[in-house]
Write an enzyme that holds these catalytic residues in place. Structure first.
Site, PDB file in Angstrom:
ATOM      1  N   SER A 151       0.827  -1.200   0.000  1.00  0.00           N
ATOM      2  CA  SER A 151       0.000   0.000   0.000  1.00  0.00           C
ATOM      3  C   SER A 151       0.867   1.258   0.000  1.00  0.00           C
ATOM      4  CB  SER A 151      -0.964  -0.033   1.195  1.00  0.00           C
ATOM      5  OG  SER A 151      -1.890   1.011   1.133  1.00  0.00           O
ATOM      6  N   ASP A 294      -2.744   6.441  -3.440  1.00  0.00           N
ATOM      7  CA  ASP A 294      -1.598   5.759  -2.854  1.00  0.00           C
ATOM      8  C   ASP A 294      -1.181   4.610  -3.765  1.00  0.00           C
ATOM      9  OD1 ASP A 294      -3.817   4.146  -2.361  1.00  0.00           O
ATOM     10  OD2 ASP A 294      -3.088   3.473  -0.414  1.00  0.00           O
ATOM     11  N   ASP A 296      -1.546   1.337  -3.942  1.00  0.00           N
ATOM     12  CA  ASP A 296      -2.476   0.309  -4.426  1.00  0.00           C
ATOM     13  C   ASP A 296      -3.876   0.856  -4.679  1.00  0.00           C
ATOM     14  OD1 ASP A 296      -3.108   0.610  -1.699  1.00  0.00           O
ATOM     15  OD2 ASP A 296      -3.740  -1.472  -1.503  1.00  0.00           O
ATOM     16  N   ASP A 298      -6.348   2.161  -3.015  1.00  0.00           N
ATOM     17  CA  ASP A 298      -7.563   2.036  -2.210  1.00  0.00           C
ATOM     18  C   ASP A 298      -7.898   3.349  -1.511  1.00  0.00           C
ATOM     19  OD1 ASP A 298      -5.475   1.923  -0.346  1.00  0.00           O
ATOM     20  OD2 ASP A 298      -6.388   0.334   0.858  1.00  0.00           O
TER      21      ASP A 298
END
Length: 516
Positions: A151, A294, A296, A298
């Site tokens: 992440s 960010d 990834d 999400d």
């Protein structure tokens, strides 16, 4: 001083059991009883997961993360895959996706091979955002999904996020099963003739993007034809967001849209200090909005037309107001970290506010149970249940465009209409080995000072002129400290108090050969 009781364990999602297999599924394994609550904080991940018979905590608030070459080794990754195979009893369909970190392809390959050799049907989804994988787990009726990503963590980290069949993160009892299997090396062997298969699916991103477009007012966005600057942060949003926003009718300028696991543009967390280029380009191009994700995807952060970075809690409040306008009297779900601004907005709109622990799973399950039209956290993770109950950066960016198009207002104007609080956040080192003891010390000290405490996630102390939250990270050896007051100087006093209490107790517990 009174103390709010901690909530009971996580409720089931609808009528489904909170685990990978559906009720009565062939080969489903019993889940061992919960031994330690999520609130106790994670141990540092390690391939050696058992110490003197005790099962070491591997999962943080969102999967298993660690430093590559230290905690994350090829052998450890294979053990994680083998433990999941044991949980699934060697049958079922698993999706695997990844981000662009330098070690993500290798980790994905190890997981794919381990699962296939253990009898699972594996589908390689390739690089994609985490919410895209979660969407596809449900769309393809898979038993599980694995996302190889750390992440927003620094480049030396990597990790694995786990999704069950509903596209939600794992409940704690499933995590404990995996932790115990790794600790005890309990992996039933699979004979050669029961090996599974590995196949590829290249349609996951288009399937996901089509759902986003179906759940926003595309016609309104097209009429507005907004000029937008998108900072992909060299992450997975580069595969989805540029095309999505152009398909919605945006005039688009992109930054850092070349995927690169070294994150050359800026660190992968979309904080105000990391988005200086985005803020500048929004003003230079006369754009109405800046969007950043960010690593990834999400989470999402926004910049208004003046180049001002919009704090996550203000975005959360604007989205809550927008959702309640469409669903009067509805419920908004948020976490203990959220500001009083959100509470004020929900009350003004006649809605109901439901508070949970931080983390995607507690928020997601509360949204499902309450049938809330919206939920989110101040960290930039927002949930739109009509699309999917998961933190979704690309969906949230489309919803912000819809909000701007339907309101006809500038983002800066809407933000100025919100109740004003001074909110300060910081983070300081907190070693894994003293995390639990330090938190207990802080709880005792704040209990003597505050009007009341809530301890559903860290320690949140309420005073007559503000609040202070001390919350250890679930993924890093740090402690996050939040403070809020209507007066800026009081918010500073409260955050300084939190820093001092944690620092003093860390020093006391790490000094000498026998810390107290």
């Amino acid at each position: 001083m009174s103390q709010d009781p901690a909530p009971p364990g996580e409720p089931p999602l609808g009528t489904s059991k909170p685990r990978f297999g559906t009720a009565g599924a062939e080969g489903a394994l019993p889940v061992p009883p919960t031994e330690r609550s999520r609130a106790s904080g994670p141990e540092r991940p390690s391939g050696a997961a058992s110490v003197r018979g005790e099962v070491r905590r591997l999962f943080g608030t969102d999967g298993i993360r660690g430093v590559v070459g230290v905690e994350y080794t090829p052998a450890f990754v294979a053990e994680v895959g083998a433990a999941l195979s044991a949980y699934l009893a060697g049958s079922g369909h698993v999706l695997i996706a990844r981000d662009f970190r330098t070690t993500s392809p290798g980790i994905a390959r190890i997981l794919e091979g381990t699962l296939q050799m253990s009898g699972l049907e594996v589908t390689e989804m390739g690089p994609m955002p985490t919410p895209c994988l979660q969407f596809n787990v449900r769309a393809l009726a898979a038993r599980a999904g694995l996302m190889v990503t750390a992440s927003h963590n620094p480049t030396e980290f990597n990790g694995i996020k786990f999704s069950g069949p509903e596209g939600l993160e794992l409940p704690r009892e499933a995590e404990e099963f995996l932790e115990r299997a790794i600790a005890e090396h309990r992996y039933p062997p699979t004979p050669w003739h029961r090996a599974g298969t590995i196949q590829q699916d290249s349609t996951g991103i288009s399937r996901y993007a089509a759902s986003i477009r179906a759940h926003v007012d595309e016609a309104a966005i097209r009429r507005a034809r907004p000029r937008v600057v998108l900072d992909c942060g060299n992450g997975t949003s580069a595969l989805v967001s540029p095309k999505l926003l152009r398909d919605l009718g945006c005039e688009l300028v992109t930054l850092n849209a070349n995927p690169d696991g070294h994150f050359p543009g800026h660190p992968s967390e979309p904080t105000e200090e990391n988005l200086a280029d985005l803020r500048r380009v929004v003003v230079q191009t006369g754009s109405v909005l800046g969007v950043a994700h960010d690593g990834d995807s999400d989470r999402v952060a926004f910049v208004d037309e003046t180049g001002h970075y919009l704090p996550g809690e203000e975005t959360l409040a604007l989205f809550a107001r927008f959702a309640l306008a469409a669903r009067p009297g509805g419920t908004v779900v948020t976490a203990v970290t959220s500001t009083s601004c959100v509470e004020d907005v929900v009350a003004a709109e006649g809605g109901r506010l439901l508070i949970t622990r931080s983390g995607s799973l507690p928020v997601a399950r509360a949204i499902a149970e309450s049938r809330a039209p919206f939920g989110g956290e101040e960290n930039g993770g927002y949930y739109w249940p009509e699309h999917q109950i998961a933190r979704d950066g690309p969906m949230s960016s489309a919803k912000m465009l819809e909000l701007l198009a339907l309101s006809g207002e500038k983002l800066s104007t809407m933000a100025r209409s919100l109740p004003r609080y001074s909110v300060l956040k910081t983070k300081i080192p907190l070693p894994y080995e003293v995390k639990t003891g330090v938190l207990e010390d802080v709880r005792e000290e704040l209990g003597r000072r505050a009007l009341r405490l809530t301890t559903i996630d860290g320690v949140k102390a309420f005073f007559d002129d503000g609040w202070l939250l001390v919350r250890p990270s679930g993924t890093e050896p740090i402690c996050r400290i939040f403070a809020e007051s209507r007066q800026a100087d009081r918010a500073r006093q409260l955050v300084d108090l939190g820093i001092r209490l944690v620092t003093e107790r860390v020093t006391a517990r790490t000094a000498g050969p026998n810390p107290p």
